[in-house]
Design an enzyme around this catalytic site. Structure first.
Site, PDB file in Angstrom:
ATOM      1  N   GLU A 111       4.891  19.245  79.719  1.00 56.81           N
ATOM      2  CA  GLU A 111       5.409  19.361  77.961  1.00 56.81           C
ATOM      3  C   GLU A 111       6.662  18.584  77.838  1.00 56.81           C
ATOM      4  OE1 GLU A 111       5.565  23.375  76.864  1.00 56.81           O
ATOM      5  OE2 GLU A 111       6.436  22.929  75.013  1.00 56.81           O
TER       6      GLU A 111
ATOM      7  N   PRO B 295       1.142  15.300  66.369  1.00 57.04           N
ATOM      8  CA  PRO B 295       1.185  15.006  64.857  1.00 57.04           C
ATOM      9  C   PRO B 295       2.577  14.530  64.451  1.00 57.04           C
ATOM     10  CG  PRO B 295       1.051  17.307  65.333  1.00 57.04           C
ATOM     11  CD  PRO B 295       0.581  16.854  66.772  1.00 57.04           C
ATOM     12  N   ASN B 296       2.512  13.940  63.670  1.00 56.91           N
ATOM     13  CA  ASN B 296       3.911  12.918  62.968  1.00 56.91           C
ATOM     14  C   ASN B 296       4.776  12.311  63.943  1.00 56.91           C
ATOM     15  OD1 ASN B 296       3.337  14.463  60.490  1.00 56.91           O
ATOM     16  ND2 ASN B 296       3.827  16.324  61.528  1.00 56.91           N
TER      17      ASN B 296
ATOM     18  N   ASP C  78      -5.616  25.879  76.200  1.00 51.06           N
ATOM     19  CA  ASP C  78      -6.791  26.255  76.986  1.00 51.06           C
ATOM     20  C   ASP C  78      -7.153  24.768  77.711  1.00 51.06           C
ATOM     21  OD1 ASP C  78      -6.851  28.824  76.820  1.00 51.06           O
ATOM     22  OD2 ASP C  78      -8.444  28.804  75.177  1.00 51.06           O
TER      23      ASP C  78
ATOM     24  N   ASN D   2       3.718  15.571  74.419  1.00 53.12           N
ATOM     25  CA  ASN D   2       4.439  15.897  73.139  1.00 53.12           C
ATOM     26  C   ASN D   2       3.425  16.329  72.075  1.00 53.12           C
ATOM     27  OD1 ASN D   2       6.143  16.567  71.072  1.00 53.12           O
ATOM     28  ND2 ASN D   2       7.476  14.803  71.578  1.00 53.12           N
TER      29      ASN D   2
ATOM     30  N   HIS E 131       3.690  24.990  69.133  1.00 51.22           N
ATOM     31  CA  HIS E 131       4.136  26.401  68.638  1.00 51.22           C
ATOM     32  C   HIS E 131       3.066  27.175  67.986  1.00 51.22           C
ATOM     33  CE1 HIS E 131       7.761  24.452  69.110  1.00 51.22           C
ATOM     34  NE2 HIS E 131       7.608  23.525  67.972  1.00 51.22           N
TER      35      HIS E 131
ATOM     36  N   TYR F 226      15.279  12.793  65.573  1.00 50.35           N
ATOM     37  CA  TYR F 226      14.416  12.198  66.292  1.00 50.35           C
ATOM     38  C   TYR F 226      14.753  10.657  66.792  1.00 50.35           C
ATOM     39  CZ  TYR F 226      11.517  15.945  65.480  1.00 50.35           C
ATOM     40  OH  TYR F 226      10.940  17.345  65.099  1.00 50.35           O
TER      41      TYR F 226
ATOM     42  N   HIS G 252       9.337  17.261  74.836  1.00 47.68           N
ATOM     43  CA  HIS G 252      10.113  17.291  73.256  1.00 47.68           C
ATOM     44  C   HIS G 252      11.458  16.103  73.078  1.00 47.68           C
ATOM     45  CE1 HIS G 252       7.344  20.279  72.275  1.00 47.68           C
ATOM     46  NE2 HIS G 252       7.666  21.197  73.273  1.00 47.68           N
ATOM     47  N   ILE G 253      11.457  15.576  72.150  1.00 52.16           N
ATOM     48  CA  ILE G 253      12.382  14.936  72.058  1.00 52.16           C
ATOM     49  C   ILE G 253      13.702  15.603  71.640  1.00 52.16           C
ATOM     50  CG2 ILE G 253      13.352  13.031  70.458  1.00 52.16           C
ATOM     51  CD1 ILE G 253      10.308  12.113  69.898  1.00 52.16           C
ATOM     52  N   SER G 254      13.656  16.528  71.092  1.00 54.90           N
ATOM     53  CA  SER G 254      14.822  17.541  70.495  1.00 54.90           C
ATOM     54  C   SER G 254      14.862  18.673  71.134  1.00 54.90           C
ATOM     55  CB  SER G 254      14.743  17.777  68.778  1.00 54.90           C
ATOM     56  OG  SER G 254      13.410  18.788  68.855  1.00 54.90           O
TER      57      SER G 254
ATOM     58  N   ARG H 203      16.913  24.828  67.588  1.00 52.26           N
ATOM     59  CA  ARG H 203      16.336  24.568  65.978  1.00 52.26           C
ATOM     60  C   ARG H 203      15.992  25.833  65.446  1.00 52.26           C
ATOM     61  NH1 ARG H 203      12.854  19.400  66.275  1.00 52.26           N
ATOM     62  NH2 ARG H 203      12.947  19.696  63.788  1.00 52.26           N
TER      63      ARG H 203
ATOM     64  N   ALA I 287       4.415  19.975  66.707  1.00 57.01           N
ATOM     65  CA  ALA I 287       4.200  21.366  66.220  1.00 57.01           C
ATOM     66  C   ALA I 287       3.054  22.020  66.418  1.00 57.01           C
ATOM     67  CB  ALA I 287       4.120  21.141  64.485  1.00 57.01           C
TER      68      ALA I 287
ATOM     69  N   ARG J 279      10.893   8.913  60.707  1.00 54.39           N
ATOM     70  CA  ARG J 279      10.796  10.208  60.354  1.00 54.39           C
ATOM     71  C   ARG J 279      12.205  11.100  60.945  1.00 54.39           C
ATOM     72  NH1 ARG J 279       7.835  14.378  64.553  1.00 54.39           N
ATOM     73  NH2 ARG J 279       8.067  16.124  63.195  1.00 54.39           N
TER      74      ARG J 279
HETATM   75  C1  DQA Z   1       8.977  18.028  68.799  1.00 56.63           C
HETATM   76  C2  DQA Z   1       9.403  19.509  68.424  1.00 56.63           C
HETATM   77  C3  DQA Z   1       8.564  20.044  67.521  1.00 56.63           C
HETATM   78  O1  DQA Z   1       9.003  21.250  66.977  1.00 56.63           O
HETATM   79  C4  DQA Z   1       8.213  19.263  66.236  1.00 56.63           C
HETATM   80  O2  DQA Z   1       7.101  20.055  65.359  1.00 56.63           O
HETATM   81  C5  DQA Z   1       7.795  18.008  66.459  1.00 56.63           C
HETATM   82  C6  DQA Z   1       8.622  16.957  67.570  1.00 56.63           C
HETATM   83  C7  DQA Z   1       9.983  17.109  69.473  1.00 56.63           C
HETATM   84  O3  DQA Z   1       9.653  16.216  70.420  1.00 56.63           O
HETATM   85  O4  DQA Z   1      10.965  17.330  69.485  1.00 56.63           O
HETATM   86  O5  DQA Z   1       6.833  17.390  65.852  1.00 56.63           O
HETATM   87  O6  DQA Z   1       7.858  18.113  69.478  1.00 56.63           O
END
Ligand code: DQA
Length: 138
Positions: A95, A9-10, A84, A71, A77, A22, A97-99, A104, A74, A17
């Site tokens: 897994e 998502p997002n 599963d 990725n 979390h 990001y 993540h960009i950040s 955070r 959210a 964004r």
């Molecule tokens: C994220 C980190 C997540 O906490 C956040 O909700 C994202 C992006 C990252 O790539 O840093 O949407 O997965």
């Protein structure tokens, strides 16, 4: 080698964004550079904002492909269902993540999916995805 990259998502809004977190590159442009750099690898890309669609995609590719780079945004979390799904397939999942989520908010410090994954790469910006490809190559 066949690799599936899944963004949750997002992440369709990368480049627009929260640029200070990001960056300002769109994922589509970054993906092109990845495909050029790793032209020997078939890289399929999928993005969805919907949890069940991410799960369906893991099921669809998770018995045939060599690796999945996920990725989950959210949902990382919150989603036991995604964890599963990862455990249900045979393809290893990394897994990403960009950040650096550990720098955070505290609610980002927990991942429901990490323990189901082969490994976790985070905090290197978009380069996190390339590092995951390198991990699969090895
Ligand atoms: C994220 C980190 C997540 O906490 C956040 O909700 C994202 C992006 C990252 O790539 O840093 O949407 O997965």
């Amino acid at each position: 080698m066949n690799i599936l990259i899944i963004n949750g998502p997002n992440l369709n809004l990368l480049g627009k964004r929260e640029k200070t977190i990001y960056g300002d590159a769109s994922f589509e442009v970054y993906l092109e550079s990845l495909r050029k750099r790793y032209n020997e690898i078939n890289i399929v890309y999928y993005q969805s904002n919907i949890e069940g669609e991410l799960i369906n995609k893991i099921h669809e590719y998770g018995f045939d492909y060599d690796g999945i780079i996920l990725n989950a945004g959210a949902y990382t979390h919150t989603s036991i269902a995604l964890a599963d799904a990862i455990r249900s397939v045979t393809t290893p999942v990394i897994e990403v993540h960009i950040s650096n989520v550990h720098k955070r908010e505290e609610y980002r410090h927990t991942s429901m999916i990490s323990s189901a994954c082969m490994g976790v790469i985070l905090g290197f910006g978009l380069d996190s995805y390339r590092l995951a490809i390198e991990a699969f190559k090895k």
